[in-house]
Write a protein that holds these residues in place. Structure first.
Motif, mmCIF file in Angstrom:
data_model
loop_
_atom_site.group_PDB
_atom_site.id
_atom_site.type_symbol
_atom_site.label_atom_id
_atom_site.label_comp_id
_atom_site.label_asym_id
_atom_site.label_seq_id
_atom_site.Cartn_x
_atom_site.Cartn_y
_atom_site.Cartn_z
ATOM 1 N N ARG A 1 40.069 -15.810 121.903
ATOM 2 C CA ARG A 1 41.518 -15.851 122.081
ATOM 3 C C ARG A 1 42.223 -16.613 120.958
ATOM 4 O O ARG A 1 43.337 -16.274 120.583
ATOM 5 C CB ARG A 1 41.838 -16.509 123.422
ATOM 6 N N ASN A 2 41.618 -17.639 120.412
ATOM 7 C CA ASN A 2 42.243 -18.491 119.398
ATOM 8 C C ASN A 2 41.733 -18.123 118.012
ATOM 9 O O ASN A 2 40.676 -18.571 117.586
ATOM 10 C CB ASN A 2 41.951 -19.965 119.689
ATOM 11 N N LYS A 3 42.493 -17.305 117.310
ATOM 12 C CA LYS A 3 42.140 -16.892 115.962
ATOM 13 C C LYS A 3 43.062 -17.577 114.976
ATOM 14 O O LYS A 3 44.226 -17.781 115.292
ATOM 15 C CB LYS A 3 42.261 -15.376 115.808
ATOM 16 N N PRO A 4 42.666 -17.940 113.811
ATOM 17 C CA PRO A 4 41.315 -18.016 113.292
ATOM 18 C C PRO A 4 40.531 -19.145 113.953
ATOM 19 O O PRO A 4 41.084 -20.184 114.313
ATOM 20 C CB PRO A 4 41.492 -18.264 111.802
ATOM 21 N N THR A 5 39.255 -18.905 114.084
ATOM 22 C CA THR A 5 38.398 -19.807 114.848
ATOM 23 C C THR A 5 38.331 -21.198 114.242
ATOM 24 O O THR A 5 38.321 -22.196 114.966
ATOM 25 C CB THR A 5 36.987 -19.206 114.945
ATOM 26 N N PHE A 6 38.279 -21.304 112.917
ATOM 27 C CA PHE A 6 38.141 -22.626 112.307
ATOM 28 C C PHE A 6 39.343 -23.517 112.606
ATOM 29 O O PHE A 6 39.201 -24.732 112.745
ATOM 30 C CB PHE A 6 37.890 -22.513 110.792
ATOM 31 N N ARG A 7 40.538 -22.918 112.719
ATOM 32 C CA ARG A 7 41.707 -23.732 113.061
ATOM 33 C C ARG A 7 41.634 -24.221 114.501
ATOM 34 O O ARG A 7 42.038 -25.337 114.814
ATOM 35 C CB ARG A 7 42.994 -22.941 112.833
ATOM 36 N N TRP A 8 41.129 -23.366 115.391
ATOM 37 C CA TRP A 8 40.953 -23.785 116.787
ATOM 38 C C TRP A 8 39.952 -24.928 116.879
ATOM 39 O O TRP A 8 40.167 -25.893 117.610
ATOM 40 C CB TRP A 8 40.491 -22.595 117.633
ATOM 41 N N ILE A 9 38.873 -24.841 116.102
ATOM 42 C CA ILE A 9 37.861 -25.907 116.100
ATOM 43 C C ILE A 9 38.470 -27.207 115.591
ATOM 44 O O ILE A 9 38.266 -28.271 116.182
ATOM 45 C CB ILE A 9 36.635 -25.479 115.271
ATOM 46 N N HIS A 10 39.237 -27.138 114.498
ATOM 47 C CA HIS A 10 39.866 -28.353 113.972
ATOM 48 C C HIS A 10 40.891 -28.928 114.947
ATOM 49 O O HIS A 10 41.017 -30.147 115.090
ATOM 50 C CB HIS A 10 40.516 -28.076 112.615
ATOM 51 N N ARG A 11 41.609 -28.052 115.634
ATOM 52 C CA ARG A 11 42.568 -28.520 116.636
ATOM 53 C C ARG A 11 41.848 -29.215 117.792
ATOM 54 O O ARG A 11 42.287 -30.251 118.284
ATOM 55 C CB ARG A 11 43.406 -27.340 117.138
ATOM 56 N N MET A 12 40.703 -28.675 118.213
ATOM 57 C CA MET A 12 39.910 -29.306 119.273
ATOM 58 C C MET A 12 39.389 -30.671 118.814
ATOM 59 O O MET A 12 39.351 -31.623 119.586
ATOM 60 C CB MET A 12 38.734 -28.415 119.687
ATOM 61 N N MET A 13 38.997 -30.775 117.550
ATOM 62 C CA MET A 13 38.533 -32.055 117.021
ATOM 63 C C MET A 13 39.658 -33.080 117.018
ATOM 64 O O MET A 13 39.434 -34.255 117.310
ATOM 65 C CB MET A 13 37.969 -31.883 115.614
ATOM 66 N N GLU A 14 40.861 -32.652 116.680
ATOM 67 C CA GLU A 14 42.004 -33.573 116.704
ATOM 68 C C GLU A 14 42.344 -33.992 118.128
ATOM 69 O O GLU A 14 42.670 -35.155 118.374
ATOM 70 C CB GLU A 14 43.213 -32.921 116.036
ATOM 71 N N GLU A 15 42.281 -33.057 119.087
ATOM 72 C CA GLU A 15 42.572 -33.396 120.483
ATOM 73 C C GLU A 15 41.554 -34.381 121.045
ATOM 74 O O GLU A 15 41.906 -35.300 121.778
ATOM 75 C CB GLU A 15 42.580 -32.129 121.349
ATOM 76 N N LYS A 16 40.290 -34.180 120.701
ATOM 77 C CA LYS A 16 39.236 -35.074 121.181
ATOM 78 C C LYS A 16 39.112 -36.316 120.312
ATOM 79 O O LYS A 16 38.358 -37.220 120.637
ATOM 80 C CB LYS A 16 37.886 -34.346 121.209
ATOM 81 N N SER A 17 39.833 -36.345 119.190
ATOM 82 C CA SER A 17 39.791 -37.418 118.190
ATOM 83 C C SER A 17 38.356 -37.769 117.802
ATOM 84 O O SER A 17 37.902 -38.898 117.905
ATOM 85 C CB SER A 17 40.555 -38.659 118.674
#
Length: 122
Positions: free
Chosen positions: A41-57
């Motif tokens: 659902r979240n394309k591009p995948t690398f941006r979703w991964i980086h966003r998850m890393m920022e949310e989880k800090s």
């Protein structure tokens, strides 16, 4: 007899899960498919991964896709540690069509190790 099998199964399940080291933080996966729907659902995948890393800090994230745990790293020091620890595993793999061993591959490997992953580039 079936109670014996049930108790044995539960005993093995709970003791083996305590022996595994803890995984890094990540999104809460769904049963059987993991985070596959979020990944699609979240394309591009690398941006979703980086966003998850920022949310989880965090600089290291665990994403479950099916039954496979995918560990993503955004810190060069942690990535270098992973590469040093798992170098023997990857170097013993046979040559395949997905990883050709020609002059171009050797050049790219040298650039990656000397310029991108070196500690001097920080």
């Amino acid at each position: 007899m079936s109670i014996f099998y049930l108790l044995t199964f539960l005993l093995i399940k709970f003791t083996s899960s305590k022996l595994r080291p803890p995984l890094p933080p990540g999104p809460t996966p769904l049963p059987y498919i993991g985070s596959l729907i979020s990944l699609i659902r979240n394309k591009p995948t690398f941006r979703w991964i980086h966003r998850m890393m920022e949310e989880k800090s965090t600089k290291i994230l665990c994403i479950r896709i099916g039954s496979v745990h995918v560990i993503t790293v955004s810190d060069p020091k942690i990535a270098l540690e992973f590469l040093k620890d798992t170098d023997g595993i990857f170097s013993s793999r046979p040559n395949s069509m997905s990883a050709p061993m020609g002059n171009h591959w050797k050049k790219m490997k040298r650039i990656l190790s000397s310029e991108i992953l070196s500690m001097a580039s920080e």
